[in-house]
Enzyme design. Sequence first.
Site, PDB file in Angstrom:
ATOM      1  N   ASP A 151       0.911  -1.182   0.114  1.00 15.85           N
ATOM      2  CA  ASP A 151       0.108   0.059  -0.042  1.00 15.85           C
ATOM      3  C   ASP A 151       0.623   1.223  -0.016  1.00 15.85           C
ATOM      4  O   ASP A 151       0.368   2.571  -0.045  1.00 15.85           O
ATOM      5  CB  ASP A 151      -0.940   0.107   1.160  1.00 15.85           C
ATOM      6  CG  ASP A 151      -0.106   0.004   2.474  1.00 15.85           C
ATOM      7  OD1 ASP A 151       0.814   0.534   2.881  1.00 15.85           O
ATOM      8  OD2 ASP A 151      -0.820  -0.649   3.429  1.00 15.85           O
ATOM      9  N   GLN A 152       2.294   0.907  -0.134  1.00 17.08           N
ATOM     10  CA  GLN A 152       3.298   2.333  -0.168  1.00 17.08           C
ATOM     11  C   GLN A 152       2.816   3.374   1.102  1.00 17.08           C
ATOM     12  O   GLN A 152       3.077   4.515   1.007  1.00 17.08           O
ATOM     13  CB  GLN A 152       3.182   3.113  -1.396  1.00 17.08           C
ATOM     14  CG  GLN A 152       2.962   2.145  -2.550  1.00 17.08           C
ATOM     15  CD  GLN A 152       4.285   1.225  -2.758  1.00 17.08           C
ATOM     16  OE1 GLN A 152       5.270   1.261  -2.078  1.00 17.08           O
ATOM     17  NE2 GLN A 152       4.136   0.467  -3.548  1.00 17.08           N
ATOM     18  N   CYS A 153       2.255   2.951   2.381  1.00 16.49           N
ATOM     19  CA  CYS A 153       2.069   3.717   3.530  1.00 16.49           C
ATOM     20  C   CYS A 153       1.096   4.737   3.019  1.00 16.49           C
ATOM     21  O   CYS A 153       1.572   5.997   3.330  1.00 16.49           O
ATOM     22  CB  CYS A 153       3.282   4.209   4.185  1.00 16.49           C
ATOM     23  SG  CYS A 153       4.274   3.167   4.834  1.00 16.49           S
ATOM     24  N   ALA A 154       0.094   4.460   2.157  1.00 19.09           N
ATOM     25  CA  ALA A 154      -0.771   5.335   1.541  1.00 19.09           C
ATOM     26  C   ALA A 154      -2.096   4.867   1.421  1.00 19.09           C
ATOM     27  O   ALA A 154      -2.617   4.709   0.203  1.00 19.09           O
ATOM     28  CB  ALA A 154      -0.208   6.182   0.297  1.00 19.09           C
TER      29      ALA A 154
END
Length: 422
Positions: free
Chosen positions: A378-381
């Site tokens: 989730d790419q920290c997003a």
Amino acid sequence: MTTPHDTAFPGPVKPEHRLDIRAVRRQFPALRQLVHGHPLAYLDNAATTHKPMPVLDTLVRHYERDNANVHRGLHTLGVRATEAYEHARTRVAQFLGARDAGEIIFTRGTTEAINLVAQSYGRTHLQPGDEIIVTAMEHHANLLPWRRLCTEVGATLRVVPIDDDGGLRVDEYARFLGGTPRLVAIAHAANALGTVNPVAKMTRLAHAVGAVVLVDGALAAAHTPVDVAALDCDFYTCSAHKLYGPTGIGALYGKAALLAAMPPWQMGGDMVLSVDDTAVRYAEPPQRFEAGTPPIADAIAFASALDWLADLGHDRIVAHERALLAHATEALGAVEGVRLVGTTREKVAVVSFNVEGLHAHDVATVLDDAGVAVRGGDQCAQPLMHALGLPGTVRASFAAYNTVDEIDRLVDAVRHARTLLG
Ligand code: PLP
């Protein structure tokens, strides 16, 4: 040692912008390893970059020779450590274009810098009913501190949407400013998409309605020149570990007048002028915001990383990464079943994509088997992924030491993942 993957550039880079990639790679011991029997192709630089020998040498030299606490020991080592630490502050100020080293606070990184502003500036300057603006492409680090602040002070968070290419809806941003927000917090470059936001223009517009602007430069600082004086933003953040420096150190730039009006965030040693049974007088910024023993060696090595970057030529690195980005975008885009996520014109060297029918984690695992390191997830997003209707993406991100051959290996491994898992 060089790897068989050291190559020249593709097309449009001017000769004067070329890097000697072999020489660059020789400075990074971590790149000289095999992973699952393959030479490492490290394409996860938006998460963290590797560190060149001068940075590693600085760390060792500090502990071998100068190790002492700062701002307190009157002995020789204490003086040396303090001088080197304060020199590092000056170096970071110069790198970011700050007018004064006193506007630079050392933090653990961007995350801590944003939390500091939210908790110190935010809690004392925002009131119930105030608005904070962020964008839909923020890393959790530039979202959750503001969400918490909103809960704490009764403010409202407004999220500017993005378009289909992953670009910011600047028209919507301008409309949101009509609500006269008190604070705007925006990524200079978004980690999941690579999108570069027009932060100078956005700052100008925000100032016109009286809002204070924080720019999250965690990703951008390594990939695009930064000049906080020209941007005129009120706060800017960066993390050394994405800039060829150590983990655990970063910086918050804040305009002197704002910092002077902010209370300390953490309390402890080295941030007071005097304490008695009833009263405390705090030190001026930046000391006021650096309670406790800081990561001294890491700050000094951060400055070494910035020197290394400057010696190599930031503009040359940017040109090299642009060429890699163009090649990766074209080559990955040509693979059947690959969908690129985030295709705006203004981008840093990040390519996010999905492979039809495959989970990003599975693709990243197959790539790792081929020695190709990327980020999958989730790419920290997470809110961004929800908005895009995706569980996550695979993200390849480039740095000064990456080569066209490494990207070609990435593309081959993606094709292999389709055959294997599809
Ligand atoms: N903001 C952006 C755009 C990032 O890319 C990152 C890290 O990936 C962060 C914030 C958080 O940085 P750090 O983990 O160094 O505090």
